[in-house]
Enzyme design. Structure first.
Site, PDB file in Angstrom:
ATOM      1  N   ASP A  20       0.821  -1.213   0.000  1.00  0.00           N
ATOM      2  CA  ASP A  20       0.000   0.000   0.000  1.00  0.00           C
ATOM      3  C   ASP A  20       0.855   1.264   0.000  1.00  0.00           C
ATOM      4  OD1 ASP A  20      -2.320   1.439   0.013  1.00  0.00           O
ATOM      5  OD2 ASP A  20      -2.787   1.097   2.123  1.00  0.00           O
ATOM      6  N   GLY A  23       0.113   5.377  -4.486  1.00  0.00           N
ATOM      7  CA  GLY A  23      -0.508   6.630  -4.909  1.00  0.00           C
ATOM      8  C   GLY A  23       0.049   7.819  -4.124  1.00  0.00           C
ATOM      9  N   GLU A  67     -12.073  -4.764  -5.316  1.00  0.00           N
ATOM     10  CA  GLU A  67     -12.534  -3.371  -5.178  1.00  0.00           C
ATOM     11  C   GLU A  67     -11.782  -2.427  -6.127  1.00  0.00           C
ATOM     12  OE1 GLU A  67     -11.679  -5.266  -2.388  1.00  0.00           O
ATOM     13  OE2 GLU A  67     -13.767  -5.643  -1.782  1.00  0.00           O
ATOM     14  N   ASN A  68     -10.592  -2.832  -6.579  1.00  0.00           N
ATOM     15  CA  ASN A  68      -9.774  -1.933  -7.405  1.00  0.00           C
ATOM     16  C   ASN A  68     -10.352  -1.683  -8.807  1.00  0.00           C
ATOM     17  OD1 ASN A  68      -6.559  -3.034  -6.069  1.00  0.00           O
ATOM     18  ND2 ASN A  68      -7.852  -1.323  -5.457  1.00  0.00           N
ATOM     19  N   GLU A 207       0.896 -13.548  12.124  1.00  0.00           N
ATOM     20  CA  GLU A 207       1.380 -12.365  12.823  1.00  0.00           C
ATOM     21  C   GLU A 207       1.201 -11.181  11.877  1.00  0.00           C
ATOM     22  OE1 GLU A 207       2.574 -11.978  15.858  1.00  0.00           O
ATOM     23  OE2 GLU A 207       2.410 -14.104  16.358  1.00  0.00           O
TER      24      GLU A 207
HETATM   25  C1  FPP Z   1      -1.983   0.126  -3.406  1.00  0.00           C
HETATM   26  O1  FPP Z   1      -1.503   1.447  -3.433  1.00  0.00           O
HETATM   27  C2  FPP Z   1      -1.426  -0.623  -4.503  1.00  0.00           C
HETATM   28  C3  FPP Z   1      -2.129  -1.217  -5.498  1.00  0.00           C
HETATM   29  C4  FPP Z   1      -3.599  -1.128  -5.600  1.00  0.00           C
HETATM   30  C5  FPP Z   1      -1.475  -1.916  -6.594  1.00  0.00           C
HETATM   31  C6  FPP Z   1      -0.238  -2.679  -6.236  1.00  0.00           C
HETATM   32  C7  FPP Z   1       0.528  -2.856  -7.457  1.00  0.00           C
HETATM   33  C8  FPP Z   1       1.869  -2.796  -7.547  1.00  0.00           C
HETATM   34  C9  FPP Z   1       2.776  -2.645  -6.409  1.00  0.00           C
HETATM   35  C10 FPP Z   1       2.445  -2.866  -8.902  1.00  0.00           C
HETATM   36  C11 FPP Z   1       3.329  -4.022  -9.086  1.00  0.00           C
HETATM   37  C12 FPP Z   1       2.628  -5.288  -9.119  1.00  0.00           C
HETATM   38  C13 FPP Z   1       2.865  -6.198 -10.047  1.00  0.00           C
HETATM   39  C14 FPP Z   1       2.301  -7.547  -9.859  1.00  0.00           C
HETATM   40  C15 FPP Z   1       3.692  -5.930 -11.221  1.00  0.00           C
HETATM   41  P1  FPP Z   1      -2.509   2.638  -3.618  1.00  0.00           P
HETATM   42  O2  FPP Z   1      -2.582   2.960  -5.071  1.00  0.00           O
HETATM   43  O3  FPP Z   1      -3.838   2.301  -3.011  1.00  0.00           O
HETATM   44  O4  FPP Z   1      -1.801   3.775  -2.822  1.00  0.00           O
HETATM   45  P2  FPP Z   1      -2.481   4.941  -1.986  1.00  0.00           P
HETATM   46  O5  FPP Z   1      -3.238   4.296  -0.859  1.00  0.00           O
HETATM   47  O6  FPP Z   1      -1.333   5.749  -1.508  1.00  0.00           O
HETATM   48  O7  FPP Z   1      -3.375   5.697  -2.927  1.00  0.00           O
END
Ligand code: FPP
Length: 241
Positions: A20, A23, A67-68, A207
């Protein structure tokens, strides 16, 4: 009888990660969100290598939740193409390290081109057992339980399963990857203290390790710290200490 506390093995066999903060990391740099996701993919590469170096056998990462799908279309398509790039660019590392790639989630929801690429790499790595990389894609913990319940109900309706015999093992055996051991350690980056529908059944005894670091900044040293913390904890499975 008092159960004896069982000290966990020093190294978790299975680590699950909620990656996480991509963004926010991008926003801090006044860049589009995809810039953060790209940097996040670098962290994933780093952590996968760290798993090999520390002897962690299974790594499950939450790459895209059910949800994404409601995110802006350009972010969703950007994430899908990032995933394809990852599969193309990193396939050789999976072979070199004998890592098997698998997916947990509703893979049928993914675009055809992504599915094809995933299926190709999963097939090419299916005999490897040194490491296991599991991508949670179009994954939701509740959706996984719903899918398991549907499969169980269908078996019961067909007369192949006695409802009175449905127990925890029966449910576990209908989850997406029943042969994968439950995670021992769950890491969530970016300071959020939630499970966000991740591996609801499988994380029952894990954990939890929460850290403020944003995922694109989370690299080998941060992973090593999480493992150190894990090694200090005593897992008791409900038994007194
Ligand atoms: C959450 O951060 C992250 C995701 C929804 C996507 C995770 C994807 C990657 C790390 C890319 C690499 C993965 C692969 C398999 C190539 P967010 O966008 O919700 O961040 P925020 O909470 O700061 O907005």
């Amino acid at each position: 009888m008092t159960a004896k506390a069982v000290p966990p093995p020093a190294v978790p066999r299975h680590v699950a990660i909620i990656m996480d903060g991509n963004g926010r990391w991008a926003k801090q740099r006044m860049q589009p969100r995809l810039f953060g996701h790209r940097a996040g993919a670098e962290s994933l590469r780093a952590v996968l290598r760290a798993c090999r170096d520390h002897g962690v056998e299974y790594l499950t990462v939450y790459a895209f939740s059910t949800e994404n799908w409601v995110r802006p279309e350009d972010e969703v398509s950007g994430l899908m193409s990032l995933l394809r790039t990852f599969l193309k660019k990193d396939e050789h590392e999976l072979h070199e390290n004998q890592v098997r790639l698998r997916v947990t989630g509703r893979i049928q929801d993914l675009p055809r081109a992504v599915r094809d690429e995933l299926e190709r790499v999963m097939e090419a790595t299916k005999d490897y057992r040194k490491g296991h990389l599991i991508l949670a894609l179009s994954y939701g913990g509740r959706a996984e339980i719903v899918d398991a319940v549907r499969a169980i109900a269908a078996e019961a309706q067909a007369g192949r399963l006695d409802p009175a015999k449905i127990d925890e093992a029966a449910i576990a055996s209908h989850l997406y990857l029943p042969d994968v051991p439950d995670p021992d350690l769950m890491i969530r980056t970016s300071g959020e203290l939630r499970l966000s529908n991740f591996l609801l059944w499988e994380l029952s005894y894990a954990e939890f390790y929460f850290v403020d670091t944003l995922w694109p900044d989370f690299r080998e040293a941060d992973f090593a710290k999480a493992l150190e913390e894990y090694a200090r904890r005593q897992r008791r499975y409900g038994a007194p200490s």
